[in-house]
Structure formats: structure tokens, C-alpha cells
Design a protein around this motif. Structure first.
Motif, PDB file in Angstrom:
ATOM      1  N   ASP A   1       0.839  -1.200   0.000  1.00 30.74           N
ATOM      2  CA  ASP A   1       0.000   0.000   0.000  1.00 30.74           C
ATOM      3  C   ASP A   1       0.873   1.249   0.000  1.00 30.74           C
ATOM      4  O   ASP A   1       1.968   1.246   0.552  1.00 30.74           O
ATOM      5  CB  ASP A   1      -0.879   0.046   1.254  1.00 30.74           C
ATOM      6  N   ASP A   2       0.364   2.328  -0.572  1.00 32.88           N
ATOM      7  CA  ASP A   2       0.992   3.640  -0.508  1.00 32.88           C
ATOM      8  C   ASP A   2       0.523   4.255   0.805  1.00 32.88           C
ATOM      9  O   ASP A   2      -0.662   4.548   0.969  1.00 32.88           O
ATOM     10  CB  ASP A   2       0.540   4.476  -1.706  1.00 32.88           C
ATOM     11  N   VAL A   3       1.444   4.415   1.767  1.00 32.57           N
ATOM     12  CA  VAL A   3       1.061   4.856   3.109  1.00 32.57           C
ATOM     13  C   VAL A   3       1.939   5.994   3.607  1.00 32.57           C
ATOM     14  O   VAL A   3       3.024   6.249   3.071  1.00 32.57           O
ATOM     15  CB  VAL A   3       1.137   3.689   4.137  1.00 32.57           C
ATOM     16  N   LEU A   4       1.440   6.642   4.646  1.00 33.51           N
ATOM     17  CA  LEU A   4       2.216   7.598   5.423  1.00 33.51           C
ATOM     18  C   LEU A   4       2.480   6.947   6.773  1.00 33.51           C
ATOM     19  O   LEU A   4       1.543   6.541   7.460  1.00 33.51           O
ATOM     20  CB  LEU A   4       1.441   8.904   5.620  1.00 33.51           C
TER      21      LEU A   4
ATOM     22  N   GLN B   1      -6.749  15.063  14.664  1.00 31.86           N
ATOM     23  CA  GLN B   1      -6.917  15.522  13.277  1.00 31.86           C
ATOM     24  C   GLN B   1      -7.324  14.370  12.352  1.00 31.86           C
ATOM     25  O   GLN B   1      -8.226  14.510  11.518  1.00 31.86           O
ATOM     26  CB  GLN B   1      -5.616  16.142  12.755  1.00 31.86           C
ATOM     27  N   ILE B   2      -6.664  13.240  12.512  1.00 31.09           N
ATOM     28  CA  ILE B   2      -6.950  12.071  11.659  1.00 31.09           C
ATOM     29  C   ILE B   2      -8.342  11.522  11.970  1.00 31.09           C
ATOM     30  O   ILE B   2      -9.089  11.148  11.066  1.00 31.09           O
ATOM     31  CB  ILE B   2      -5.848  11.011  11.823  1.00 31.09           C
TER      32      ILE B   2
ATOM     33  N   VAL C   1      -1.237   5.348   8.026  1.00 25.75           N
ATOM     34  CA  VAL C   1      -2.485   5.663   7.333  1.00 25.75           C
ATOM     35  C   VAL C   1      -2.253   5.568   5.826  1.00 25.75           C
ATOM     36  O   VAL C   1      -1.127   5.695   5.354  1.00 25.75           O
ATOM     37  CB  VAL C   1      -3.009   7.081   7.692  1.00 25.75           C
ATOM     38  N   GLN C   2      -3.333   5.332   5.093  1.00 25.09           N
ATOM     39  CA  GLN C   2      -3.214   5.329   3.641  1.00 25.09           C
ATOM     40  C   GLN C   2      -2.831   6.725   3.173  1.00 25.09           C
ATOM     41  O   GLN C   2      -3.244   7.728   3.764  1.00 25.09           O
ATOM     42  CB  GLN C   2      -4.514   4.866   2.990  1.00 25.09           C
TER      43      GLN C   2
ATOM     44  N   LEU D   1      -3.474  15.111   3.918  1.00 30.60           N
ATOM     45  CA  LEU D   1      -2.906  14.726   5.206  1.00 30.60           C
ATOM     46  C   LEU D   1      -1.389  14.917   5.205  1.00 30.60           C
ATOM     47  O   LEU D   1      -0.817  15.372   6.192  1.00 30.60           O
ATOM     48  CB  LEU D   1      -3.272  13.276   5.520  1.00 30.60           C
ATOM     49  N   GLU D   2      -0.762  14.626   4.082  1.00 28.94           N
ATOM     50  CA  GLU D   2       0.678  14.851   3.958  1.00 28.94           C
ATOM     51  C   GLU D   2       1.002  16.337   4.161  1.00 28.94           C
ATOM     52  O   GLU D   2       1.941  16.689   4.886  1.00 28.94           O
ATOM     53  CB  GLU D   2       1.157  14.385   2.582  1.00 28.94           C
ATOM     54  N   ASN D   3       0.222  17.227   3.549  1.00 27.57           N
ATOM     55  CA  ASN D   3       0.413  18.674   3.726  1.00 27.57           C
ATOM     56  C   ASN D   3       0.200  19.090   5.179  1.00 27.57           C
ATOM     57  O   ASN D   3       0.963  19.892   5.723  1.00 27.57           O
ATOM     58  CB  ASN D   3      -0.536  19.463   2.819  1.00 27.57           C
TER      59      ASN D   3
END
Length: 148
Positions: free
Chosen positions: A76-79, A95-96, A112-113, A118-120
Motif C-alpha cells: 500500500d501507498d502509506v504515510l 486531526q486524523i 495511514v493510507q 494529510l501529507e500537507n
């Protein structure tokens, strides 16, 4: 071939087969009970689980003396978020949670996905994180909720 129950999990047993075929699945598909899939050898099969059970990476769909078909999840592409303090963890968790974003936890990290918004936000708040491709053991689960 229709698979109606899981035979076990390759990660939690000493089972070995001379020939292994893999079904590559997105983690979201692990939550489904009915699927049509194709192995890496081109064999098509259906999955229709009798019992309400979530699929997992390494689940054995089929097994005999010579062959085994197992599930392998696609990365998966995740943070991966690693807050510096308990306060920062609480703030980012708040926030999440407000965004109803499903999260998983491993050691001192929240996963998280990937979401560019969310990255910003994490960058603006100065929270340590990294974007990566990661094989998740379980699917990200959305929790039904409404603000009524």
C-alpha cells in the motif's frame, strides 16, 4: 474452483509445498467475502467464504501434497507517522479522527493510507512522517459513524 474456507496461514505454520502459486490482492480486498481472483500462474478461482472471516496475508486458499495457493498482499501507498511526543500524537490522532481516516499502529508509529491533504497537514504541523510502499498485514478498516 470455488474456495469456501481458509486452510491455514503460511506465516503461522511449518507447512511447505514443492509448488506455490500466489494470488496478489490489494489490502482493501481482504475485507471481501466474495471475490474472483487469478493466481500468478493464470489459474482463475472464486472465493466465497462460508464463515464471516477476514482474509490475511499468507492465508492458504488451497493445498494438496504438491501444490499450495496463498494470498500475498500488494504493498500500500502509506504515510508512516512518528510523532515526537505524546502531545503531538494526541493532536495528530485528533486531526486524523476528524477526517475518519483509518489508521493502524506498529510500535511507536501510526500508519495511514496516503492522502496528499494529510501529507500537507503533517508538514505544516511539523510532525515526523515518511511516505512509503508497505505491505500491510491487515486491511485498513473504515468505521461507520455519523455526526447526527
Amino acid at each position: 474452483m470455488i474456495i469456501e474456507e481458509i486452510q491455514g496461514n503460511i506465516n503461522s505454520s511449518d507447512l511447505k509445498a514443492p509448488h506455490i502459486e500466489r494470488v496478489f490482492m490489494k489490502s482493501d480486498d481482504l475485507l471481501k467475502r466474495v471475490l474472483r481472483v487469478k493466481t500468478d500462474h493464470g489459474n482463475e478461482m472464486g472465493i466465497r467464504l462460508k464463515k464471516k472471516k477476514e482474509l490475511k496475508d499468507g492465508d492458504i486458499l488451497y493445498q494438496d501434497e504438491k501444490n499450495m495457493i496463498i494470498i500475498t498482499t500488494i504493498k500500500d501507498d502509506v504515510l508512516t507517522i512518528t510523532p515526537d511526543s505524546l502531545q503531538q500524537m494526541g493532536e495528530i490522532a485528533h486531526q486524523i479522527g476528524n477526517r475518519h481516516t483509518p489508521a493502524q499502529f506498529e510500535e511507536n508509529s501510526m500508519i495511514v493510507q496516503y492522502d496528499y491533504l494529510l501529507e500537507n497537514l503533517l508538514g505544516e504541523l511539523g510532525v515526523s512522517f515518511k511516505r512509503e510502499k508497505r505491505q500491510m498485514k491487515e486491511a485498513f478498516r473504515h468505521i461507520g459513524h455519523s455526526h447526527e
